[in-house]
Design an enzyme around this catalytic site. Structure first.
Site, PDB file in Angstrom:
ATOM      1  N   GLU A 248      14.913  17.469  -0.282  1.00 23.43           N
ATOM      2  CA  GLU A 248      15.553  18.764   0.012  1.00 23.43           C
ATOM      3  C   GLU A 248      14.507  19.778   0.458  1.00 23.43           C
ATOM      4  O   GLU A 248      14.657  20.968   0.257  1.00 23.43           O
ATOM      5  CB  GLU A 248      16.358  19.310  -1.180  1.00 23.43           C
ATOM      6  CG  GLU A 248      16.060  18.761  -2.555  1.00 23.43           C
ATOM      7  CD  GLU A 248      14.682  19.100  -3.091  1.00 23.43           C
ATOM      8  OE1 GLU A 248      13.740  18.358  -2.709  1.00 23.43           O
ATOM      9  OE2 GLU A 248      14.531  20.065  -3.866  1.00 23.43           O
TER      10      GLU A 248
ATOM     11  N   ASP B 210      12.649  24.887   0.571  1.00 24.47           N
ATOM     12  CA  ASP B 210      13.189  23.886  -0.344  1.00 24.47           C
ATOM     13  C   ASP B 210      14.445  24.478  -0.992  1.00 24.47           C
ATOM     14  O   ASP B 210      14.474  25.662  -1.327  1.00 24.47           O
ATOM     15  CB  ASP B 210      12.097  23.610  -1.397  1.00 24.47           C
ATOM     16  CG  ASP B 210      12.455  22.516  -2.365  1.00 24.47           C
ATOM     17  OD1 ASP B 210      11.902  21.413  -2.223  1.00 24.47           O
ATOM     18  OD2 ASP B 210      13.277  22.776  -3.262  1.00 24.47           O
ATOM     19  N   ILE B 211      15.471  23.641  -1.142  1.00 26.73           N
ATOM     20  CA  ILE B 211      16.720  24.138  -1.752  1.00 26.73           C
ATOM     21  C   ILE B 211      16.495  24.320  -3.257  1.00 26.73           C
ATOM     22  O   ILE B 211      15.890  23.453  -3.906  1.00 26.73           O
ATOM     23  CB  ILE B 211      17.875  23.148  -1.490  1.00 26.73           C
ATOM     24  CG1 ILE B 211      18.071  22.986   0.030  1.00 26.73           C
ATOM     25  CG2 ILE B 211      19.164  23.608  -2.169  1.00 26.73           C
ATOM     26  CD1 ILE B 211      19.079  21.940   0.424  1.00 26.73           C
TER      27      ILE B 211
END
Ligand SMILES: Nc1nc2c(ncn2[C@@H]2O[C@H](COP(=O)(O)OP(=O)(O)OP(=O)(O)O)[C@@H](O)[C@H]2O)c(=O)[nH]1
Length: 332
Positions: free
Chosen positions: A235, A192-193
Site C-alpha cells: 500500500e 502510504d495508506i
C-alpha cells in the site's frame, strides 16, 4: 523475328500477364504503356482502357509527390529505386483478401522502380514492380503489437495499472542520472495508506484491493502526464514529479492528500474512508545515488506516520508541511 523468337516472345508475354506481381510501364509523361493481369485484377482497370492514359489522372489517390520524386530520381540516375512497406505501406490502395482468415485489408506493397533502356541506350520508360507482401507485413505488425503488449504487461502492476516496482525504480535511476546533466528540479513523493491492515481486516481483502484501485485512479487524476507513478509495495506508492520544486510538490501532495481523504469508497454495500501519509524529497547534489534519494523521501513519509498520519513531510530536515505553511518553508 524467327519462329523460335516468336514462341519465346509469346511465353514471355504470358508470364508477364499471369505472374503474381504487379507490372506497370510508364513513359516520361506518366502515360501507361504496360499494365499486366495482376494490375487488372486488383485495380479493376483493363489494360485496353488504361494504356496511353495518365497514371496520375487515373489514380487520383496515388501519392503523387512521392511518386514523381522517385520517378525523376530513376530517370536521372538510371538505376533502380526500392521502397519497402515499412517506409510506405502501399502505392496503390488495393484490397487484399488474406487466404487464411478471409479477412480483407488494404494490401501492403514493396515497390521497385526500374529504368528501361531502349536499344539506343535512352531511358524514356520506367517499370514499376509491385509485390503483395500483405501476409508478411500483417505477421510482422502482429508480432510487434504482441511485443508491445508484453512489454506493457511486464512493467505494469496488475491490480492498479500503475508502473510496477521494478520499472518505477528504473525510472527513478534514470531521473537521478538526468538531474546530474540538467539540474532541473525533480521531487520524489512517497505515500502510504494509513491503517490499511485495518481496512483489510474490517472489510475483507477484496475491499482492500478496491481501495488500492481507487487510490491509484485518484492519483492518476491528480498528476500531470509527465509525472511517473508506481506501486512501490503493498500500500505504498512512489511518484516522480518532474520539473517540480518543493513548493509546487507540496501543493500537489496536499491536493492528493485532501482528494484521498474526501473519497467515499462503496464496496458491496460498505462505505470506506481512508487517509494517506506522504513524504517529499527534492533531489539535491548532495545525494550520492538514487537509493539515497529514496531513503530521504521514505524517512519523510515515516515522519508523517509517527507524527499522526494524514499529513505531508518534506525531507532534510524532516518538517511537517503544516509548519511550512506557517512560514517555515525550507528548501532541500
Ligand atoms: N487488499 C490488499 N492488501 C494488501 C495488498 N498488499 C499488501 N496488503 C496489506 O497491506 C497491509 C499493510 O499493513 P501495515 O504494513 O501494517 O500498514 P498499515 O496497516 O497501513 O499501517 P500504517 O502504514 O502504519 O498506517 C497488510 O495487511 C498487507 O496484507 C494488496 O495487494 N491487496
Amino acid at each position: 523475328m524467327n519462329l523460335m523468337e516468336l514462341d519465346d516472345f509469346h511465353w514471355l508475354m504470358d508470364i508477364l500477364q499471369t505472374i503474381d506481381v504487379g507490372l506497370v510501364v510508364i513513359d516520361r509523361h506518366y502515360h501507361v504503356q504496360l499494365w499486366n493481369g495482376f494490375m487488372e485484377n486488383h485495380s479493376g482497370h483493363l489494360a485496353s482502357h488504361i494504356r496511353g492514359q495518365s497514371l496520375i489522372e487515373q489514380f487520383p489517390d496515388l501519392p503523387e509527390g512521392w511518386l514523381r520524386r522517385k520517378v525523376e530520381e530513376v530517370f536521372a540516375l538510371r538505376s533502380p529505386v526500392f521502397s519497402s512497406w515499412e517506409q510506405r505501406p502501399r502505392l496503390f490502395d488495393f484490397v487484399s483478401t488474406r487466404p487464411f482468415t478471409g479477412h480483407s485489408v488494404l494490401m501492403y506493397q514493396n515497390i521497385t522502380l526500374m529504368p528501361l533502356l531502349s536499344r539506343s541506350g535512352n531511358c524514356d520508360h520506367i517499370c514499376i514492380i509491385l509485390y503483395d507482401v500483405t501476409d508478411a507485413a500483417i505477421g510482422k505488425l502482429g508480432l510487434q503489437q504482441a511485443n508491445q503488449q508484453l512489454k506493457a504487461l511486464s512493467i505494469t502492476d496488475r491490480l492498479t495499472g500503475l508502473y510496477n516496482r521494478g520499472h518505477w525504480e528504473e525510472c527513478l535511476r534514470l531521473e537521478y542520472q538526468r538531474y546530474q546533466r540538467t539540474s532541473s528540479p525533480v521531487t520524489l513523493m512517497m505515500f502510504d495508506i494509513d491503517f490499511f491492515k485495518k481496512i483489510n481486516d474490517t472489510y475483507g481483502h477484496p475491499a482492500g484491493d478496491a481501495v488500492l484501485r481507487r487510490v491509484s485512479a485518484t492519483l492518476r487524476h491528480e498528476l500531470r502526464n509527465t509525472d511517473i507513478a508506481g506501486r512501490y509495495g503493498g500500500e505504498e506508492f512512489g511518484v516522480l514529479l518532474l520539473d517540480t520544486d518543493t513548493t509546487t510538490a507540496h501543493a500537489v501532495a496536499e491536493r492528493l492528500r485532501i482528494a484521498i481523504s474526501n473519497l467515499l469508497i462503496e464496496h458491496e454495500g460498505q462505505q470506506i474512508t481512508l487517509t494517506i501519509s506522504l513524504g517529499l524529497a527534492c533531489l539535491a547534489k548532495s545525494m550520492a545515488n538514487a537509493a539515497d534519494w529514496l531513503v530521504e523521501a521514505d524517512n519523510a513519509l515515516y515522519h508523517s506516520k509517527r507524527n499522526g498520519r494524514n499529513q505531508v513531510t518534506l525531507a532534510r530536515p524532516a518538517i511537517p508541511l503544516r509548519e511550512m505553511n506557517a512560514g517555515h518553508l525550507t528548501h532541500c
